[in-house]
Design a protein around this motif. Structure first.
Motif, mmCIF file in Angstrom:
data_model
loop_
_atom_site.group_PDB
_atom_site.id
_atom_site.type_symbol
_atom_site.label_atom_id
_atom_site.label_comp_id
_atom_site.label_asym_id
_atom_site.label_seq_id
_atom_site.Cartn_x
_atom_site.Cartn_y
_atom_site.Cartn_z
ATOM 1 N N VAL A 119 32.834 46.219 45.966
ATOM 2 C CA VAL A 119 33.570 46.685 46.932
ATOM 3 C C VAL A 119 35.068 46.293 46.688
ATOM 4 O O VAL A 119 35.350 45.406 46.233
ATOM 5 N N THR A 121 38.872 45.328 46.194
ATOM 6 C CA THR A 121 39.590 44.135 46.622
ATOM 7 C C THR A 121 40.890 44.132 45.598
ATOM 8 O O THR A 121 40.949 45.014 44.607
ATOM 9 N N ASP A 122 41.960 43.059 46.077
ATOM 10 C CA ASP A 122 43.141 43.250 45.244
ATOM 11 C C ASP A 122 42.759 42.804 43.855
ATOM 12 O O ASP A 122 42.094 42.105 43.506
ATOM 13 N N PHE A 125 37.023 44.390 42.194
ATOM 14 C CA PHE A 125 35.924 44.476 43.104
ATOM 15 C C PHE A 125 35.227 43.402 43.166
ATOM 16 O O PHE A 125 35.215 42.513 42.596
ATOM 17 N N ILE A 126 34.539 43.049 44.397
ATOM 18 C CA ILE A 126 33.599 41.994 44.496
ATOM 19 C C ILE A 126 32.248 42.624 44.471
ATOM 20 O O ILE A 126 31.878 43.961 45.083
ATOM 21 N N LYS A 152 34.340 48.508 53.006
ATOM 22 C CA LYS A 152 34.281 46.958 53.304
ATOM 23 C C LYS A 152 32.859 46.325 53.878
ATOM 24 O O LYS A 152 33.057 45.043 53.792
ATOM 25 N N ASN A 196 28.685 37.985 44.605
ATOM 26 C CA ASN A 196 29.971 37.772 45.093
ATOM 27 C C ASN A 196 31.009 37.320 43.987
ATOM 28 O O ASN A 196 31.627 36.670 44.073
ATOM 29 N N PHE A 198 33.726 38.449 41.312
ATOM 30 C CA PHE A 198 35.069 39.072 41.057
ATOM 31 C C PHE A 198 35.146 39.864 39.738
ATOM 32 O O PHE A 198 35.004 39.374 38.720
#
Length: 392
Positions: A119, A121-122, A125-126, A152, A196, A198
């Motif tokens: 997903v 993210t800044d 991804f996660i 999301k 989860n 990063f």
């Protein structure tokens, strides 16, 4: 012979001798992994900028075959883990430095099947998911895995967007209870789980660009090795391992038949049917080896000359590669059928090669239907679309 192949053959007795222990551990024994590491087999396709050889893929295939002929699981690791440096060569230089900067012998496990979701993210991804069949993962410190880009809510986007993602040790877990199989037991191809984690953008690759060769061009790589068709190089180590396993089976069979006496009292070496089967199987295995290497060398020479390997050529090349694996395994069946009941004992090396060969041929790169369809359809003037054009 190459330096890596020379070293493997110098330690042949040790590799062969660890076969039963590999199966018991359900991973390659540490001493065999150490032989692989010291041989340099994993660095054959690695860029010279990070301590690799940038070797001709033929050298890689031949070294994998030789290793697998001694022990299937050890050869399988050489073929699977050994191809990952080839793809890392087209990744962001920052992640290459993270992995190889201090130690060029760091290994990466896979699989590439997109069993997880990343997903956005800044800054990256996660990532979450569970991946099966991570061969050699006990001896690796990074994962090279496939993932789908998600929304999301963690659901894959449509149309699908596939990435290859690099994950360091510490950001994933190995499920050590997930591997208990009938063949290639010693490969330790266990499940890996990511929760989860990063993933910075520089640790990701656009999978379609990698497979099409566009990623190598964007990186400005001019070496012939890194401009080879993805679907020629990626399956190479896998099929080479299967053919090497078949060669190991042939060696074990011949050694066992030299002094074997049939229930009738007749020496097996006087049985014309057994002799016929040995010769036919040996020829089939040799043909498989030659076909795989010839295709790779022909593609390499064409790329080296600055020419494109066409879709039709790639499709036929994949057909050849798949058939080579199946031909070799069928040859193993022929000699196993004529090895007598003694070959069923777990102490007999032939039964392990037989099981390993069948486990290796069921890998996804050896599934014939789609590839056979595409290669024939193309030769008849058609243009395969969608799924029928994939993996080519």
């Amino acid at each position: 012979m190459t330096k890596a192949l020379d070293y493997i053959m110098e330690r042949a007795d040790e590799i062969r001798g660890n076969s039963a222990e590999n199966e018991k551990l359900m991973r390659v024994a540490d001493s065999s992994a150490d032989v692989l590491r010291k041989s340099g087999i994993m660095r054959l396709l690695q860029p010279k900028t990070h301590g690799g050889d940038e070797a001709h893929p033929r050298e890689f295939a031949e070294t994998v075959m030789a290793t697998a002929s001694l022990d299937g699981a050890t050869g399988w690791l050489g073929g699977i883990v050994g191809v990952h440096p080839w793809e890392l060569a087209v990744a962001d230089p920052k992640v290459q430095e993270e992995i190889w900067g201090e130690d060029p012998d760091v290994w990466m496990a896979s699989p590439y099947a997109p069993m997880g979701v990343a997903v956005p993210t800044d800054g990256g991804f996660i990532l979450n998911g569970r991946w099966s069949f991570s061969s050699g993962t006990d001896h690796c410190r990074w994962l090279f895995i496939g993932a789908m880009v998600g929304d999301k809510d963690g659901k894959p986007l449509m149309p699908p967007q596939m990435m290859h993602v690099l994950v360091p040790w510490g950001d994933y877990e190995i499920d050590h209870e997930s591997w208990d199989v009938v063949g290639l037991r010693g490969t330790g191809s266990k499940d890996v789980v990511v929760k989860n984690a990063f993933i910075p953008t520089h640790r990701t690759l656009d999978a379609p660009k990698v497979m099409s060769g566009e990623a190598a061009k964007e990186m400005g790589l001019t070496q012939t090795l890194y401009n080879m068709p993805y679907w020629n190089v990626f399956p190479l180590g896998i099929t080479a391992a299967v053919i090497g396993i078949a060669e190991g089976a042939m060696h074990a069979h011949v050694e066992a038949q030299k002094n074997r006496v049939a229930i009738t009292g007749q020496p097996i070496k006087e049985d014309p049917y057994v002799l016929y089967a040995i010769s036919e199987a040996a020829a089939e295995i040799q043909a498989s080896r030659s076909a795989l290497i010839e295709t790779t060398c022909r593609f390499y020479d064409k790329v080296d000359a600055g020419k494109e390997v066409t879709f039709e050529e790639r499709a036929i090349g994949r057909r050849t590669q798949i058939r080579a694996a199946h031909r070799a395994v069928r040859a193993v069946d022929e000699i196993m059928d004529r090895s007598g009941g003694g070959a069923l004992h777990l102490r007999h090396p032939l039964q392990r090669f037989w099981r390993d060969a069948h486990a290796g041929v069921v890998h996804a790169v050896h599934v014939p239907g789609q590839i056979y369809h595409a290669s024939a359809f193309t030769q008849l003037g058609g243009e395969p679309q969608g799924r029928m054009a994939s993996q080519i």
